[in-house]
Design a protein around this motif. Structure first.
Motif, PDB file in Angstrom:
ATOM      1  N   HIS A 128       0.861  -1.252   0.012  1.00 18.83           N
ATOM      2  CA  HIS A 128      -0.131   0.192   0.147  1.00 18.83           C
ATOM      3  C   HIS A 128       0.855   1.270   0.007  1.00 18.83           C
ATOM      4  CE1 HIS A 128      -3.569  -2.520   1.489  1.00 18.83           C
ATOM      5  NE2 HIS A 128      -2.525  -3.173   2.061  1.00 18.83           N
ATOM      6  N   ILE A 129       0.462   2.325  -0.863  1.00 19.06           N
ATOM      7  CA  ILE A 129       1.241   3.468  -0.751  1.00 19.06           C
ATOM      8  C   ILE A 129       0.347   4.736  -1.147  1.00 19.06           C
ATOM      9  CG2 ILE A 129       1.938   3.303  -3.562  1.00 19.06           C
ATOM     10  CD1 ILE A 129       4.589   4.612  -2.790  1.00 19.06           C
ATOM     11  N   GLY A 130       0.517   5.675  -0.286  1.00 17.85           N
ATOM     12  CA  GLY A 130      -0.169   6.860  -0.527  1.00 17.85           C
ATOM     13  C   GLY A 130       0.567   8.066  -0.680  1.00 17.85           C
ATOM     14  N   PHE A 131       0.398   8.836  -1.615  1.00 22.37           N
ATOM     15  CA  PHE A 131       1.009  10.161  -1.693  1.00 22.37           C
ATOM     16  C   PHE A 131       0.170  11.439  -1.330  1.00 22.37           C
ATOM     17  CE2 PHE A 131       2.235  14.122  -3.997  1.00 22.37           C
ATOM     18  CZ  PHE A 131       3.660  14.253  -3.454  1.00 22.37           C
ATOM     19  N   ASN A 132       0.448  12.276  -0.428  1.00 27.07           N
ATOM     20  CA  ASN A 132      -0.488  13.415  -0.272  1.00 27.07           C
ATOM     21  C   ASN A 132       0.314  14.687  -0.552  1.00 27.07           C
ATOM     22  OD1 ASN A 132      -2.527  12.092   1.561  1.00 27.07           O
ATOM     23  ND2 ASN A 132      -0.611  11.246   2.178  1.00 27.07           N
TER      24      ASN A 132
END
Length: 502
Positions: free
Chosen positions: A56-60
Motif C-alpha cells: 500500500h502506498i499513498g502520496f499526499n
C-alpha cells in the motif's frame, strides 16, 4: 529528498513544534487515532496490519495559506514618522506553502506490516513580515525616546523579517498481529531539522527640529557636541580648581560660590560623560541591524503503538518519545546583542529545540458497515522538552487536543467525512514573543474519497483553523517600552491525495 528540501512546513495543529496534519484523510476528518487506513502509518500504526495483504502506498499534497498578526502597544510608536502619533501598531506576516508533501507506505504479509512514513513532522513554517515586527521597531522607538534630550523628536525605520523552519521526519517501523483482534507496533523516526532567518532594521532616521537626519549623522553630531561640552567643562573645572588652590595657599577663604560652581561643573561633566557612554552603546544600530542565520540539526526517537478490535469498536493508542534536537547556528550575529531575541541566533551556538513526546488515544465505532464515528485525545509533553533559554518552563501547562468526526460510505466508490479538533496550549505572558508564537484554536475539516478502481483511491479535503487571540501584558525594558501584545493567526488548507494497493 530534493523535493523535500523545497518544502515549506506549516504548523496546523499539535504541540509546539509538532504537526499532526500528515495526510488528506486527516484533513477530511482529524479523528483518525483509531481509524484503520493507510494514513494510520502516522496516526495509528498498529492498526495498519488490519488492511489487506499487499503493498500500500499513498502520496499526499497540501496547499496552506496563513497569516500571523501581532498588534503591539508601545508609547514610543507615537514618535514614528509614519505612525500618525498612534501608540498601537499592527504587524502582519503572510505565509504561502504551495507544496507540503507526505508519503505513507506499508507492506502487509501474514501477521506482519512493515511501514514507512515521510512527512513534515514539525516546524513553524515559512512567514514573511514585510514591515518587520514590534520588538524590533520598539528598540528603535526606545532609542528615539532616549535621544529626546539631544534634540530628537521622532524616528523612522524600515523593518523586515522572514523565517522558515521545518522538520522532515522519516519513520520506519513494523506492526505485528498478536491475535485476530490485537496488534502492536514499534518503530523510530529520524528527524532532520532545518531553519533560516533573515531580519533587517535599515534606514534608521532621527527626526529633529531642524529636519530628519540619518541615525549615523545624528550620532556624529551629538558626539561632537558632547565632546565639546566635556572639554569646556573640563577646562572650567581646571580653572576653578586652580583658583581654589591659590586661595588656599594665600590663606584667603574659598567662597561658597566657587565651591558650588565646581560641584555643578563636575556634575554636568559627569552627566555628559554618561550620555557619551550611552551613545556608544547605540553604535550597534548606526548602520541598522542585520540578522541572517541558518540552523540545522538531527534527532531520533522511538514510537510504540497498540490496536484492539472488539465487535463494532476499535481502540488504539500511540506514544512518540521526545526527540532530542540541537540546532547549530551559522549566523552573522557574532556577539551578544541588546535585542535579547537576536541572541538565540548567535553564530556557533547550539540551540536546544526538542520535539516533545506525544501520547494519543482514540476510539472508532462502526454504527453500520457504511457509517463510522470516532474520537481522539492528544497530549504533548511540552514542559518535559528542552528549548532555548528553557522556554518550556515558562509554559503554564502541556498542550492537549480533542477531536471527533464521522465517515460515511455513500456508495462502494464514494466516501465523505468531516470532523473537528480543539487545540489548547498552556501559554503564559512570559512565554509569548513575536519572533515565534502559537495560539489555541479549533479546526474543522471535510472532504471525500473516491475509488477510481479497486486499486486506486483519490482523496480531497478542505481544512480550516480558527485561532483565539492571546492578549499579553508586557513589562517594559530598557530597549523595549512595549506594554501589550495581541497575537492571532489564520490558516486555510486544501489537500489532494492518492492511495494505491498493489
Amino acid at each position: 529528498m530534493a523535493i523535500a528540501i523545497l518544502v515549506s512546513g506549516t504548523t496546523l495543529a499539535g504541540g509546539i513544534l509538532t504537526n499532526t496534519n500528515q495526510s488528506v484523510n486527516f484533513l477530511r476528518n482529524p479523528a483518525r487515532d483509531a481509524a484503520i487506513g493507510l494514513d494510520g502509518v502516522y496516526t495509528n500504526p498498529a492498526g495498519v496490519i488490519f488492511l489487506n495483504e499487499g503493498f500500500h502506498i499513498g502520496f499526499n499534497w497540501q496547499y496552506a495559506k496563513q497569516t500571523r498578526t501581532i498588534t503591539t502597544t508601545n508609547p514610543d510608536f507615537a514618535l514614528g514618522m509614519r505612525n500618525n502619533e498612534k501608540t498601537i501598531k499592527e504587524f502582519e506576516g503572510t505565509a504561502n506553502a504551495p507544496f507540503i508533501p507526505s508519503l505513507q507506505a506499508a507492506y502487509n504479509k501474514g501477521n506482519w506490516s512493515i511501514q514507512f512514513n515521510f512527512s513534515v513532522t514539525g516546524g513553524g513554517g515559512k512567514c514573511e513580515f514585510s514591515n518587520g515586527i514590534g520588538s524590533f521597531e520598539s528598540a528603535v522607538g526606545a532609542i528615539a525616546s532616549s535621544l529626546k534630550p539631544l534634540g530628537a523628536t521622532g524616528y523612522d525605520v524600515d523593518g523586515y523579517m522572514r523565517g522558515k523552519q521545518y522538520y522532515l521526519g522519516f519513520t520506519l517501523g513494523a506492526a505485528y498481529k498478536l491475535t485476530d483482534n490485537l496488534s502492536v507496533y514499534g518503530g523510530a523516526r529520524l528527524l532532520y531539522g532545518t531553519a533560516s532567518y533573515k531580519a533587517n532594521l535599515n534606514n534608521i532616521i532621527v527626526n529633529t527640529a531642524a529636519g530628519a537626519v540619518p541615525f549615523g549623522s545624528f550620532l556624529d553630531n551629538a558626539n561632537a557636541r558632547i565632546t565639546g561640552g566635556i572639554e569646556q567643562y573640563a577646562a572650567g573645572i581646571s580653572q576653578l580648581e586652580a583658583g581654589i588652590a591659590q586661595c588656599t595657599a594665600a590663606g584667603v577663604p574659598v567662597t561658597e560660590l566657587m565651591t558650588n560652581q565646581l560641584a555643578e561643573a563636575r556634575a554636568a561633566k559627569a552627566q555628559l560623560e554618561g550620555t557619551q557612554q550611552s551613545l556608544q552603546t547605540l553604535e550597534t544600530y548606526r548602520e541598522g541591524v542585520s540578522l541572517m542565520s541558518d540552523q540545522s540539526g538531527v534527532g531520533i526517537a522511538p514510537i510504540i503503538g497498540i490496536d484492539y478490535k472488539v465487535g463494532d469498536f476499535n481502540f488504539a493508542a500511540k506514544y512518540e518519545f521526545k526527540t532530542r534536537m540541537r540546532m547549530e547556528n551559522n549566523s552573522t550575529v557574532k556577539e551578544a546583542h541588546a535585542i535579547d531575541a537576536v541572541n538565540k541566533y548567535r553564530d556557533g551556538s547550539s540551540v536546544p529545540e526538542d520535539q516533545p513526546a506525544l501520547f494519543t488515544v482514540g476510539a472508532q465505532w462502526s454504527i453500520t458497515p457504511a457509517v463510522r464515528v470516532g474520537a481522539g485525545y492528544h497530549l504533548f509533553f511540552d514542559k518535559q522538552a528542552h528549548w532555548y533559554n528553557h522556554d518550556e518552563k515558562k509554559l503554564d501547562g502541556n498542550t492537549w487536543e480533542v477531536n471527533g468526526g464521522a465517515e460515511w460510505d455513500i456508495t462502494d466508490k464514494l466516501q465523505v467525512s468531516a470532523g473537528l479538533q480543539k487545540t489548547n496550549y498552556g501559554l503564559s505572558d512570559e512565554y509569548m514573543n513575536d519572533m515565534s508564537f502559537v495560539v489555541s484554536s479549533y479546526t474543522f475539516g471535510f472532504g471525500l474519497g473516491y475509488k477510481v478502481t479497486d486499486k486506486v483511491k483519490v482523496n480531497a479535503a478542505y481544512f480550516q483553523t480558527n485561532y483565539d487571540t492571546y492578549k499579553q501584558d508586557v513589562t517594559p525594558t530598557a530597549m523595549n517600552h512595549t506594554t501589550h501584545n495581541d497575537y492571532t493567526r489564520t490558516n486555510k488548507v486544501f489537500g489532494l491525495g492518492v492511495e494505491l494497493t498493489l
